[in-house]
Motif scaffolding. Structure first.
Motif, PDB file in Angstrom:
ATOM      1  N   ARG A 145       1.616  12.094 -11.998  1.00 26.24           N
ATOM      2  CA  ARG A 145       2.556  11.216 -11.314  1.00 26.24           C
ATOM      3  C   ARG A 145       4.002  11.525 -11.686  1.00 26.24           C
ATOM      4  NH1 ARG A 145       2.695   6.533  -8.353  1.00 26.24           N
ATOM      5  NH2 ARG A 145       4.702   5.511  -8.578  1.00 26.24           N
ATOM      6  N   ALA A 150       9.449  16.158  -8.689  1.00 29.29           N
ATOM      7  CA  ALA A 150       9.538  17.170  -7.635  1.00 29.29           C
ATOM      8  C   ALA A 150      10.407  16.675  -6.479  1.00 29.29           C
ATOM      9  CB  ALA A 150       8.141  17.528  -7.129  1.00 29.29           C
ATOM     10  N   ILE A 151      10.270  15.401  -6.144  1.00 27.34           N
ATOM     11  CA  ILE A 151      11.064  14.847  -5.043  1.00 27.34           C
ATOM     12  C   ILE A 151      12.499  14.600  -5.484  1.00 27.34           C
ATOM     13  CG2 ILE A 151      11.302  12.861  -3.495  1.00 27.34           C
ATOM     14  CD1 ILE A 151       8.966  14.637  -2.783  1.00 27.34           C
ATOM     15  N   LEU A 157      14.247  17.817  -0.739  1.00 29.49           N
ATOM     16  CA  LEU A 157      13.133  16.855  -0.754  1.00 29.49           C
ATOM     17  C   LEU A 157      13.623  15.442  -1.033  1.00 29.49           C
ATOM     18  CD1 LEU A 157      10.367  18.909  -2.562  1.00 29.49           C
ATOM     19  CD2 LEU A 157      10.563  18.374  -0.146  1.00 29.49           C
ATOM     20  N   HIS A 168      13.637  12.264   1.048  1.00 27.07           N
ATOM     21  CA  HIS A 168      12.496  11.335   1.028  1.00 27.07           C
ATOM     22  C   HIS A 168      12.646  10.328  -0.100  1.00 27.07           C
ATOM     23  CE1 HIS A 168      10.615  15.178   2.510  1.00 27.07           C
ATOM     24  NE2 HIS A 168      10.227  14.355   3.462  1.00 27.07           N
ATOM     25  N   PRO A 169      11.994   9.196   0.047  1.00 26.69           N
ATOM     26  CA  PRO A 169      11.806   8.347  -1.124  1.00 26.69           C
ATOM     27  C   PRO A 169      10.709   8.971  -1.997  1.00 26.69           C
ATOM     28  CG  PRO A 169      10.722   7.379   0.763  1.00 26.69           C
ATOM     29  CD  PRO A 169      11.396   8.629   1.254  1.00 26.69           C
ATOM     30  N   VAL A 170      10.504   8.396  -3.176  1.00 26.70           N
ATOM     31  CA  VAL A 170       9.480   8.942  -4.070  1.00 26.70           C
ATOM     32  C   VAL A 170       8.087   8.472  -3.642  1.00 26.70           C
ATOM     33  CG1 VAL A 170       8.592   8.823  -6.420  1.00 26.70           C
ATOM     34  CG2 VAL A 170      11.022   9.246  -6.000  1.00 26.70           C
ATOM     35  N   THR A 171       8.012   7.224  -3.258  1.00 30.44           N
ATOM     36  CA  THR A 171       6.751   6.705  -2.711  1.00 30.44           C
ATOM     37  C   THR A 171       7.006   6.193  -1.305  1.00 30.44           C
ATOM     38  OG1 THR A 171       7.154   4.495  -3.569  1.00 30.44           O
ATOM     39  CG2 THR A 171       5.874   5.998  -4.958  1.00 30.44           C
ATOM     40  N   ILE A 172       5.945   6.084  -0.547  1.00 27.49           N
ATOM     41  CA  ILE A 172       6.081   5.720   0.858  1.00 27.49           C
ATOM     42  C   ILE A 172       4.885   4.862   1.237  1.00 27.49           C
ATOM     43  CG2 ILE A 172       4.920   7.826   1.623  1.00 27.49           C
ATOM     44  CD1 ILE A 172       6.745   7.939   3.995  1.00 27.49           C
ATOM     45  N   PRO A 229       3.760  20.049 -10.126  1.00 28.31           N
ATOM     46  CA  PRO A 229       3.533  18.627  -9.802  1.00 28.31           C
ATOM     47  C   PRO A 229       2.044  18.276  -9.751  1.00 28.31           C
ATOM     48  CG  PRO A 229       4.642  19.777  -7.986  1.00 28.31           C
ATOM     49  CD  PRO A 229       4.350  20.789  -9.029  1.00 28.31           C
ATOM     50  N   ASP A 252       0.867  -1.188   0.000  1.00 34.19           N
ATOM     51  CA  ASP A 252       0.000   0.000   0.000  1.00 34.19           C
ATOM     52  C   ASP A 252       0.895   1.226   0.000  1.00 34.19           C
ATOM     53  OD1 ASP A 252      -2.147  -1.610   0.219  1.00 34.19           O
ATOM     54  OD2 ASP A 252      -2.482  -1.279   2.356  1.00 34.19           O
ATOM     55  N   LYS A 253       1.083   1.849  -1.169  1.00 35.38           N
ATOM     56  CA  LYS A 253       2.014   2.986  -1.213  1.00 35.38           C
ATOM     57  C   LYS A 253       1.331   4.231  -1.747  1.00 35.38           C
ATOM     58  CE  LYS A 253       6.412   0.925  -0.854  1.00 35.38           C
ATOM     59  NZ  LYS A 253       7.823   1.139  -1.099  1.00 35.38           N
ATOM     60  N   VAL A 254       1.849   5.378  -1.285  1.00 32.94           N
ATOM     61  CA  VAL A 254       1.369   6.657  -1.804  1.00 32.94           C
ATOM     62  C   VAL A 254       2.581   7.482  -2.222  1.00 32.94           C
ATOM     63  CG1 VAL A 254      -0.754   6.740  -0.451  1.00 32.94           C
ATOM     64  CG2 VAL A 254       1.362   7.627   0.521  1.00 32.94           C
ATOM     65  N   LEU A 255       2.329   8.530  -3.021  1.00 31.49           N
ATOM     66  CA  LEU A 255       3.419   9.409  -3.447  1.00 31.49           C
ATOM     67  C   LEU A 255       3.786  10.364  -2.310  1.00 31.49           C
ATOM     68  CD1 LEU A 255       2.342  10.356  -7.066  1.00 31.49           C
ATOM     69  CD2 LEU A 255       4.470   9.231  -6.407  1.00 31.49           C
ATOM     70  N   VAL A 256       5.094  10.597  -2.159  1.00 30.99           N
ATOM     71  CA  VAL A 256       5.549  11.509  -1.095  1.00 30.99           C
ATOM     72  C   VAL A 256       5.076  12.944  -1.381  1.00 30.99           C
ATOM     73  CG1 VAL A 256       7.617  12.606  -0.165  1.00 30.99           C
ATOM     74  CG2 VAL A 256       7.462  10.126  -0.289  1.00 30.99           C
ATOM     75  N   TRP A 257       5.191  13.347  -2.652  1.00 31.58           N
ATOM     76  CA  TRP A 257       4.563  14.614  -3.064  1.00 31.58           C
ATOM     77  C   TRP A 257       3.219  14.263  -3.651  1.00 31.58           C
ATOM     78  CZ3 TRP A 257       6.856  19.736  -3.406  1.00 31.58           C
ATOM     79  CH2 TRP A 257       5.972  20.685  -3.939  1.00 31.58           C
ATOM     80  N   LEU A 280       3.034  13.162   1.850  1.00 33.42           N
ATOM     81  CA  LEU A 280       3.887  13.335   3.029  1.00 33.42           C
ATOM     82  C   LEU A 280       4.366  14.779   3.166  1.00 33.42           C
ATOM     83  CD1 LEU A 280       5.373  12.124   5.428  1.00 33.42           C
ATOM     84  CD2 LEU A 280       7.267  11.587   3.923  1.00 33.42           C
ATOM     85  N   VAL A 281       4.769  15.377   2.054  1.00 33.57           N
ATOM     86  CA  VAL A 281       5.301  16.742   2.096  1.00 33.57           C
ATOM     87  C   VAL A 281       4.258  17.695   2.683  1.00 33.57           C
ATOM     88  CG1 VAL A 281       6.207  18.617   0.682  1.00 33.57           C
ATOM     89  CG2 VAL A 281       6.825  16.270   0.175  1.00 33.57           C
ATOM     90  N   ARG A 332       5.273  14.753 -10.111  1.00 28.83           N
ATOM     91  CA  ARG A 332       5.374  14.617  -8.648  1.00 28.83           C
ATOM     92  C   ARG A 332       6.623  13.825  -8.257  1.00 28.83           C
ATOM     93  NH1 ARG A 332      -1.033  13.587  -7.199  1.00 28.83           N
ATOM     94  NH2 ARG A 332      -1.543  15.802  -7.120  1.00 28.83           N
ATOM     95  N   VAL A 333       6.907  12.809  -9.036  1.00 24.38           N
ATOM     96  CA  VAL A 333       8.147  12.063  -8.795  1.00 24.38           C
ATOM     97  C   VAL A 333       9.345  12.982  -9.017  1.00 24.38           C
ATOM     98  CG1 VAL A 333       9.593  10.202  -9.678  1.00 24.38           C
ATOM     99  CG2 VAL A 333       7.145   9.819  -9.325  1.00 24.38           C
TER     100      VAL A 333
END
Lengths: 362, 258
Positions: B26, B32-33, B39, B42-46, B23, A114-119, A122-123, B29-30
């Motif tokens: 997708r 941007a990180i 930034l 951070h990883p790109v996805t979490i 962003p 289950d993953k989401v984009l950090v931007w 999270l940001v 947004r990737v």
């Protein structure tokens, strides 16, 4: 005497370290045993309202306000409410997860994929938290001026002299232990013990989600150390210790002339003079032999003897000799932080071993 | 306005700073990180659980934010403060009475207290979610050292106002060093260490003397704590924070069920 004064006197009385620590420990055990019922949101709201109400009502008392409202002590109030809230939050999620696991349902934390984009996910949160924190800090800074007393003067010693609040648990331990233990050995053991946790704890369960059922022993030990032996001792050391480090209840005025009987005895005196009715031996080693036997026996006999108990035996088989020994020594030193105060309160014990000529007192 | 906005975003200056569009999808947004040095910590996805406040409490992030706030206010305070017994106290008074919007010291002090609470609660969260378990054992150790350093940062800063509160709190704290086994002159075993009949460890050579640069909390202690507070400990903390964050990424990101 009116009712409010009577209640205050009663609270002053039960705030004595022996009662306060005992009650806190009892409450702590009850919370961990009945965590599923007690973390129910309705119960949590009742506790929150009661503690906020009690705190607010207590602020009407000038002695309580004088010590709790001191700018440098405001963080302790924040610590208490935040620790309470986050303890609830963690145990609530543990209760939900434990119930879900019993039913074979998925955890609150979801699956690894289950993953989401950090931007932006999270940001955005980080930015909002940073804004809220900035606002809180500025409001706090406007509301409370940073304390500044008289210029430093080495010839005027304040009574009581206290360390910064986050070290007051250790300063409170000075009542029961000499500085080399409370100020040097115990802090080192705490740091070492914390670092050792991941290498001692061989339980693979409960990695990355809230649970209590799968990690009862680990969570009980750590939370006891943090909540009782650290936070509660800070509260006692800051709020309940006045001039000459004497005990004062939360609604009691700090009277520097309060007289307290000093009747503490060493184990050697108990053994030779009181139990055997003999004069104290001149040879210090012989004099302290009973204490040395008791202390070494405590550290060296309990770990092997505990193996008789079957769950401990199973734990030993999983951990191996080195991990088990390290854990037992750390646990026994932690237990000593409870045993020594209890002995002080019950039999007025001062030192188990005492070589004042070498500053070696335990 | 829309036209002006798109003119700015299409200008050479803007494009040289931001290498990607707004962003909104997708890909951007990737970008941007990945294309921003800050930034890209951070990883790109979490993991979804990693952004839930009820899981992380954001206490680690808050500790780091407070560290930045303390660094900024601390640097500004250094413009006004001289670490000598003669000037320290008057400089602190001046911070409140002379300087416009004199909240710097307040923000710095309360931020320090908040940082201690935040780092304790961060440790509580990490413990209660079992996040120190393999493969994150070593990062827990780094975190414990950081926790100790944060408390030492606060402790060394406590002396700098040079008022009664400061010197006596540090006296109480540093008196412990004098009881260090073997290394403190009132510590067990130190009287056994002699050289040619003379005691090796005395009030002028023991652990407390080393900490304070003298037998008492005096001008040497003030200078020593100032350097520890402003340079030495932050220097170590920055290195360890880098290791801590790096290891969070390398050990699989924010923890979650396996």
């Amino acid at each position: 005497m009116d009712a409010i004064t009577q209640i205050k006197d009663w609270i002053n009385l039960v705030s004595r370290p022996e009662i306060f620590l005992g009650a806190a420990t009892l409450l702590f055990v009850l919370i961990l045993v009945f965590y599923k019922q007690l973390t129910h949101p309705a119960a949590a709201i009742v506790v929150l309202l009661a503690s906020v109400g009690g705190y607010a009502a207590s602020m009407l008392d000038k002695n309580f306000r004088a010590i709790v409202g001191k700018p440098d002590n405001v963080p302790i109030t924040m610590l208490l409410f935040m620790t309470g809230f986050f303890l609830w939050l963690a145990l609530r999620q543990a209760a939900v997860n434990d119930t879900r696991m019993e039913r074979g349902e998925p955890l609150l934390e979801g699956k690894p994929d289950d993953k989401v984009l950090v931007w932006p996910d999270l940001v955005y949160i980080e930015f909002m938290i940073a804004c809220v924190c900035t606002i809180v800090l500025i409001v706090w800074a406007i509301a409370f001026a940073a304390p500044l007393e008289e210029p430093a003067n080495p010839s005027i010693i304040p009574n009581p002299s206290k360390a910064p609040w986050y070290f007051l648990g250790l300063q409170e331990m000075l009542v029961y232990f000499d500085p080399w233990l409370a100020g040097v050995v115990y802090p080192s053991l705490i740091i070492l013990g914390l670092c050792a946790i991941p290498y001692i704890d061989v339980n693979p369960k409960g990695n990355g989600y809230y649970t209590l059922k799968e990690r009862r022993f680990a969570i009980f030990t750590w939370l006891f150390g943090f909540l009782i032996l650290w936070v509660v001792l800070i509260v006692i050391g800051t709020f309940f210790r006045g001039p000459n480090w004497n005990f004062f209840g939360p609604y009691e005025a700090w009277d520097p002339n309060k007289a307290v009987a000093m009747v503490n005895v060493n184990l050697s005196e108990l053994f030779w003079a009181i139990w055997l009715h003999k004069p104290m031996p001149d040879n210090p080693l012989l004099r302290e032999l009973p204490g040395i036997v008791v202390f070494l026996g405590y550290l060296m006999l309990i770990p092997p003897l505990a193996l008789v108990v079957r769950p401990v035996r199973r734990l030993y088989e999983k951990m191996g000799f080195i991990r088990y020994s390290l854990m037992m020594v750390l646990a026994l030193f932690m237990a000593l932080m409870v045993i020594k105060p209890v002995l002080r309160w019950t039999v007025d014990l001062k030192y188990i071993i005492s070589f004042p000529e070498y500053f070696f007192n335990i | 306005m829309g036209k002006l906005g798109s003119y700015i975003r299409n200008s050479q200056v803007w494009k040289s700073i931001f290498r990607h569009g707004v962003p909104r999808d997708r890909r951007t947004r990737v970008m941007a990180i990945m294309s921003n040095v800050f930034l890209h910590l951070h990883p790109v996805t979490i993991r979804k659980s990693g952004v839930r406040l009820s899981y992380t409490w954001c206490m680690g992030g808050l500790t780091f934010f407070l560290f930045l706030a303390e660094t900024i206010t601390g640097i500004l305070l250094m413009f006004y403060y001289r670490p000598t017994p003669e000037y320290a106290f008057p400089d602190i008074i001046a911070l409140r009475s002379v300087i416009t919007l004199g909240l710097l010291r307040e923000i710095h002090r309360w931020g320090a207290h908040a940082m201690i609470i935040a780092i304790w609660l961060h440790m509580m969260r990490v413990f209660l979610t079992g996040s120190y378990k393999p493969p994150r054992e070593f990062n827990w150790v780094v975190g414990v050292i950081l926790l100790v350093l944060v408390m030492l940062l606060s402790f060394t800063g406590y002396l700098l106002p040079w008022d009664q509160l400061a010197i006596w709190a540090i006296t109480v704290g540093s008196n412990m060093a004098r009881a260090t086994p073997f290394a403190g002159h009132e510590g067990p075993g130190s009287s056994l260490l002699t050289l040619g009949g003379q005691p090796l460890v005395h009030a002028g050579s023991d652990a407390k003397f080393m900490l304070l640069g003298g037998p008492l909390v005096d001008e040497n202690a003030l200078l020593r704590f100032y350097v520890l507070h402003c340079v030495f400990i932050p220097f170590v903390v920055v290195i360890l924070i880098s290791v801590h964050f790096w290891r969070v990424r390398k050990d699989g990101g924010i923890s979650g069920p396996l």
